[in-house]
Design a protein around this motif. Sequence first.
Motif, short mmCIF file in Angstrom:
data_model
loop_
_atom_site.label_atom_id
_atom_site.label_comp_id
_atom_site.label_asym_id
_atom_site.label_seq_id
_atom_site.Cartn_x
_atom_site.Cartn_y
_atom_site.Cartn_z
N LEU A 71 0.05 -9.35 -1.30
CA LEU A 71 0.02 -8.18 -0.59
C LEU A 71 1.48 -8.37 0.62
CD1 LEU A 71 -3.19 -7.89 0.89
CD2 LEU A 71 -2.33 -6.32 -0.17
N LYS B 181 -1.49 1.78 -1.57
CA LYS B 181 -0.81 2.14 -0.93
C LYS B 181 -1.14 2.56 0.65
CE LYS B 181 2.30 4.26 -4.67
NZ LYS B 181 3.26 3.59 -4.14
N LYS C 23 2.94 -5.04 1.91
CA LYS C 23 2.22 -3.49 1.66
C LYS C 23 1.46 -3.89 3.31
CE LYS C 23 1.91 -2.64 -2.33
NZ LYS C 23 2.63 -0.98 -2.43
#
Length: 295
Positions: free
Chosen positions: A247, A222, A252
């Motif tokens: 990612l 997160k 992300k």
Amino acid sequence: MNEIKKEDIKQEVFDLYDDYAHSRIDRRDFVQKLSTYAVGGITVTSLMGFLMPDYQGAIQVKPDDPRLKSDYVTYQSPKGGGTIKALLSMPANTQKKLGGIVVVHENRGLNPHIADVARRAALAGFVSIAPDALTPLGGYPGNDDEGRTMQSKRDRNEMLEDFIAAYDYLKSNKDCNGKIGVVGFCFGGWIANMMAVRVPDLAAAVPFYGGQPASEDVPKIKAPLLLHFGELDKGVNAGWPAYEEALKQNHKEYKAYIYPNANHGFHNDTTPRYDKAAAELAWKRTLDFFNEKLT
């Protein structure tokens, strides 16, 4: 004998030191292989002296710096090593709650360099905590050789729990605003990556040349990431393409920098692997990132 200069040392010597610092070869093999490069008036002893860390000579923020409140505390890590000792530092005259930073050492315990980095983070306006994962074995022993041997006796997942417990300790600290990040180096870089996986409320993670989590763990991340790599650090860098792809696939938030001609450990100013320009830029980016995410 002329003073040894970094630019006179072959890259293979730094690679050899990297193998030694990561316990891939023992001290005897290191000395033996180093002798190959002891030429032109350079002795093995002088080469060893050049490569080994100079902790006291490189301290940037002294332990008794009056601008800081800095002292050792203990906290509980029930899933890890039990009672853990850590250096807790913050600005001396702060009038408000501050963002928190967990500072994670390399593979040899809380040595003077990482304690110095923790004080630097505090001087930049944060509450920092720098745990010593060697606490259950008696703490950092005063030299890195013994520190590496001691740390190899601990389970790294239990040590991860120690740093997650440091996050919890900082979260409840009266001087912390509850926004907490992590910065780690080498082994500590792996811890920073794994805390991003394990701690849903982590506000920011900054791994310096750290090992990567498994691709299947990336969806759990997160926290926004800021990742620093040295171009010459072939071992750690080998895992970066797959990590970056994971990612991206999982959307992300991250930024990654690869510093040209920099070795593993380029931020550590106690050894000749230190790259001043890369280290200062990486640290500025780190503090800017923490100021954005933790305040």
